[in-house]
Design an enzyme around this catalytic site. Structure first.
Site, mmCIF file in Angstrom:
data_model
loop_
_atom_site.group_PDB
_atom_site.id
_atom_site.type_symbol
_atom_site.label_atom_id
_atom_site.label_comp_id
_atom_site.label_asym_id
_atom_site.label_seq_id
_atom_site.Cartn_x
_atom_site.Cartn_y
_atom_site.Cartn_z
ATOM 1 N N LYS A 1 7.899 2.683 -11.490
ATOM 2 C CA LYS A 1 8.796 1.703 -10.863
ATOM 3 C C LYS A 1 8.002 0.560 -10.222
ATOM 4 O O LYS A 1 8.303 -0.613 -10.443
ATOM 5 C CB LYS A 1 9.673 2.369 -9.783
ATOM 6 C CG LYS A 1 10.495 3.534 -10.282
ATOM 7 C CD LYS A 1 11.310 4.167 -9.174
ATOM 8 C CE LYS A 1 10.473 4.788 -8.075
ATOM 9 N NZ LYS A 1 9.676 5.964 -8.467
ATOM 10 N N ARG B 1 -3.397 7.869 -2.797
ATOM 11 C CA ARG B 1 -2.353 8.097 -1.802
ATOM 12 C C ARG B 1 -2.311 9.577 -1.424
ATOM 13 O O ARG B 1 -2.468 10.437 -2.283
ATOM 14 C CB ARG B 1 -0.986 7.670 -2.372
ATOM 15 C CG ARG B 1 -0.742 6.184 -2.201
ATOM 16 C CD ARG B 1 0.475 5.689 -2.941
ATOM 17 N NE ARG B 1 1.673 6.512 -2.817
ATOM 18 C CZ ARG B 1 2.824 6.225 -3.434
ATOM 19 N NH1 ARG B 1 2.929 5.131 -4.181
ATOM 20 N NH2 ARG B 1 3.878 7.005 -3.300
ATOM 21 N N ARG C 1 -3.553 7.863 -10.219
ATOM 22 C CA ARG C 1 -3.181 6.568 -9.607
ATOM 23 C C ARG C 1 -4.192 6.143 -8.544
ATOM 24 O O ARG C 1 -4.666 6.929 -7.754
ATOM 25 C CB ARG C 1 -1.797 6.668 -8.956
ATOM 26 C CG ARG C 1 -1.468 5.415 -8.145
ATOM 27 C CD ARG C 1 -0.015 5.272 -7.869
ATOM 28 N NE ARG C 1 0.563 6.442 -7.228
ATOM 29 C CZ ARG C 1 1.869 6.595 -7.060
ATOM 30 N NH1 ARG C 1 2.707 5.669 -7.477
ATOM 31 N NH2 ARG C 1 2.334 7.675 -6.479
ATOM 32 N N ARG D 1 17.715 6.216 -2.335
ATOM 33 C CA ARG D 1 17.195 7.503 -2.774
ATOM 34 C C ARG D 1 18.089 8.650 -2.338
ATOM 35 O O ARG D 1 17.752 9.812 -2.584
ATOM 36 C CB ARG D 1 15.849 7.712 -2.095
ATOM 37 C CG ARG D 1 14.646 7.500 -2.958
ATOM 38 C CD ARG D 1 13.529 8.017 -2.097
ATOM 39 N NE ARG D 1 12.275 8.176 -2.717
ATOM 40 C CZ ARG D 1 11.413 7.201 -2.949
ATOM 41 N NH1 ARG D 1 11.727 5.962 -2.733
ATOM 42 N NH2 ARG D 1 10.230 7.494 -3.434
ATOM 43 N N ARG E 1 7.416 16.535 -4.014
ATOM 44 C CA ARG E 1 8.188 15.299 -4.197
ATOM 45 C C ARG E 1 9.111 15.397 -5.411
ATOM 46 O O ARG E 1 10.198 14.835 -5.404
ATOM 47 C CB ARG E 1 7.246 14.098 -4.335
ATOM 48 C CG ARG E 1 6.538 13.803 -3.025
ATOM 49 C CD ARG E 1 5.638 12.628 -3.154
ATOM 50 N NE ARG E 1 6.394 11.418 -3.253
ATOM 51 C CZ ARG E 1 5.984 10.320 -3.862
ATOM 52 N NH1 ARG E 1 4.818 10.288 -4.457
ATOM 53 N NH2 ARG E 1 6.718 9.252 -3.875
HETATM 54 P P1 AP5 Z 1 3.807 3.605 -10.265
HETATM 55 O O1 AP5 Z 1 4.249 2.304 -10.820
HETATM 56 O O2 AP5 Z 1 2.992 3.587 -9.013
HETATM 57 O O3 AP5 Z 1 5.031 4.624 -10.125
HETATM 58 P P2 AP5 Z 1 6.224 4.670 -9.087
HETATM 59 O O4 AP5 Z 1 7.442 5.013 -9.853
HETATM 60 O O5 AP5 Z 1 6.250 3.434 -8.262
HETATM 61 O O6 AP5 Z 1 5.742 5.932 -8.251
HETATM 62 P P3 AP5 Z 1 5.773 6.215 -6.671
HETATM 63 O O7 AP5 Z 1 5.049 7.503 -6.417
HETATM 64 O O8 AP5 Z 1 5.342 5.000 -5.923
HETATM 65 O O9 AP5 Z 1 7.257 6.482 -6.499
HETATM 66 P P4 AP5 Z 1 8.048 6.912 -5.363
HETATM 67 O O10 AP5 Z 1 9.322 6.217 -5.549
HETATM 68 O O11 AP5 Z 1 8.197 8.364 -5.314
HETATM 69 O O12 AP5 Z 1 7.199 6.527 -4.035
HETATM 70 P P5 AP5 Z 1 7.422 5.434 -2.947
HETATM 71 O O13 AP5 Z 1 6.186 4.723 -2.699
HETATM 72 O O14 AP5 Z 1 8.644 4.665 -3.270
HETATM 73 O O15 AP5 Z 1 2.995 4.342 -11.445
HETATM 74 C C1 AP5 Z 1 2.377 5.603 -11.241
HETATM 75 C C2 AP5 Z 1 1.017 5.632 -11.948
HETATM 76 O O16 AP5 Z 1 1.237 5.609 -13.363
HETATM 77 C C3 AP5 Z 1 0.120 4.425 -11.663
HETATM 78 O O17 AP5 Z 1 -1.207 4.855 -11.616
HETATM 79 C C4 AP5 Z 1 0.354 3.487 -12.863
HETATM 80 O O18 AP5 Z 1 -0.782 2.699 -13.139
HETATM 81 C C5 AP5 Z 1 0.660 4.471 -13.975
HETATM 82 N N1 AP5 Z 1 1.659 3.996 -14.931
HETATM 83 C C6 AP5 Z 1 2.776 3.268 -14.664
HETATM 84 N N2 AP5 Z 1 3.473 3.047 -15.783
HETATM 85 C C7 AP5 Z 1 2.781 3.655 -16.794
HETATM 86 C C8 AP5 Z 1 3.000 3.777 -18.206
HETATM 87 N N3 AP5 Z 1 4.076 3.243 -18.799
HETATM 88 N N4 AP5 Z 1 2.083 4.482 -18.926
HETATM 89 C C9 AP5 Z 1 1.002 5.042 -18.318
HETATM 90 N N5 AP5 Z 1 0.752 4.951 -16.999
HETATM 91 C C10 AP5 Z 1 1.632 4.269 -16.246
HETATM 92 O O19 AP5 Z 1 7.787 6.336 -1.698
HETATM 93 C C11 AP5 Z 1 6.791 7.022 -0.959
HETATM 94 C C12 AP5 Z 1 7.437 7.740 0.209
HETATM 95 O O20 AP5 Z 1 8.063 6.785 1.088
HETATM 96 C C13 AP5 Z 1 8.563 8.736 -0.127
HETATM 97 O O21 AP5 Z 1 8.065 10.009 -0.497
HETATM 98 C C14 AP5 Z 1 9.319 8.760 1.210
HETATM 99 O O22 AP5 Z 1 8.653 9.543 2.185
HETATM 100 C C15 AP5 Z 1 9.251 7.317 1.666
HETATM 101 N N6 AP5 Z 1 10.411 6.524 1.163
HETATM 102 C C16 AP5 Z 1 10.357 5.449 0.320
HETATM 103 N N7 AP5 Z 1 11.587 4.987 0.053
HETATM 104 C C17 AP5 Z 1 12.448 5.786 0.723
HETATM 105 C C18 AP5 Z 1 13.869 5.837 0.818
HETATM 106 N N8 AP5 Z 1 14.650 4.968 0.152
HETATM 107 N N9 AP5 Z 1 14.426 6.799 1.594
HETATM 108 C C19 AP5 Z 1 13.662 7.684 2.280
HETATM 109 N N10 AP5 Z 1 12.308 7.709 2.213
HETATM 110 C C20 AP5 Z 1 11.709 6.767 1.451
HETATM 111 MG MG MG Z 2 5.908 3.039 -6.224
#
Ligand code: AP5
Ligand code: MG
Length: 215
Positions: free
Chosen positions: A13, A161, A128, A89, A172
């Site tokens: 994402k 991270r 990552r 979420r 997660r």
């Molecule tokens: P990446 O693009 O980083 O993936 P992502 O979907 O953004 O993954 P996240 O772990 O960031 O998602 P998340 O939604 O769980 O975490 P967030 O930060 O929002 O890609 C992943 C890896 O794969 C990278 O290395 C990339 O290079 C590689 N890649 C990408 N596309 C690829 C492809 N097509 N092929 C190969 N490789 C690829 O949330 C973190 C924390 O914040 C949560 O756990 C929670 O505690 C809190 N939080 C955030 N939002 C909320 C909310 N709305 N409500 C409550 N808590 C929240």
């Molecule tokens: Mg992300």
């Protein structure tokens, strides 16, 4: 234009949100990045709590998250549109978002759901690398930085991270199934979801997103 990106942790994402923001000149709002900033040097009780919750891989309480997004989407850079990456979420977050958008008479243009196998998610998260300042995301194999361990844009050191460690990843994924999968059903009920094969390369996924948007 208002876009939502939903999908399990590591689905890509953040990677695609950054590209879409450049392509369409709209703001990228990542609640995960916002919470990582808040908890970088935790001082207050709230900042410390956010850090602990994130390290465990749990969700931040809805009231805190909703308040943050409500403020963020009022900023001038969101006038032309925005991409929500990682929000909503939970079903209560999705319901509040619908109300917020209704109040300002803005329609939700797309809800993209990234579908990726668990095995690939684990591999993507394990490799990552993250740049805390620029918020750029790299991968050891699939998207390596030009110079090992350094961000291409800022030269800052890349980190792993805390929530990319194996136990947090497992946790997660279960949090996603329990709390975020119902959000998919919520949008499905009103036929607002566009499902996307997230297993392709980064370029392939980007092309299919743009094709869908440009239709
Ligand atoms: P990446 O693009 O980083 O993936 P992502 O979907 O953004 O993954 P996240 O772990 O960031 O998602 P998340 O939604 O769980 O975490 P967030 O930060 O929002 O890609 C992943 C890896 O794969 C990278 O290395 C990339 O290079 C590689 N890649 C990408 N596309 C690829 C492809 N097509 N092929 C190969 N490789 C690829 O949330 C973190 C924390 O914040 C949560 O756990 C929670 O505690 C809190 N939080 C955030 N939002 C909320 C909310 N709305 N409500 C409550 N808590 C929240
Ligand atoms: Mg992300």
């Amino acid at each position: 234009m208002i876009l939502l990106l939903i999908g399990p942790p590591g689905a890509g994402k953040g990677t695609q949100a950054l590209r879409l923001a450049n392509q369409y000149g709209i703001a990228h709002i990542s609640t995960g990045d916002m919470f990582r900033d808040i908890s970088k040097n935790p001082q207050t009780a709230l900042e410390k709590e956010v850090k602990e919750i994130m390290t465990r891989g749990d969700l931040i309480p809805d009231d805190v998250t909703i308040g943050l997004v409500e403020e963020r989407i009022k900023r001038p850079d969101c006038e032309k549109g925005f991409i929500l990456d990682g929000f909503p979420r939970t079903v209560p977050q999705a319901e509040v978002l619908d109300k917020m958008l209704e109040n300002v008479h803005k329609p939700l243009d797309y809800v993209f759901l990234f579908e990726v196998d668990d095995e690939a998610l684990v591999e993507r998260k394990a490799g990552r690398l993250f740049a805390p300042q620029s918020k750029r995301v790299y991968h050891k194999t699939y998207n390596p930085p030009k110079e090992p361990g350094k961000c291409d844009e800022t030269g800052e050191n890349l980190i792993q991270r805390d929530d990319d460690k194996p136990e947090a990843t497992r946790h997660r994924l279960s949090v996603y199934q329990k709390q975020t999968a119902p959000v998919i059903a919520y949008y499905d009920e009103t036929k607002r979801i566009t499902r996307l094969d997230g297993m392709g390369s980064m370029d392939e996924v980007f092309t299919s997103l743009c094709e869908e948007i440009d239709k």
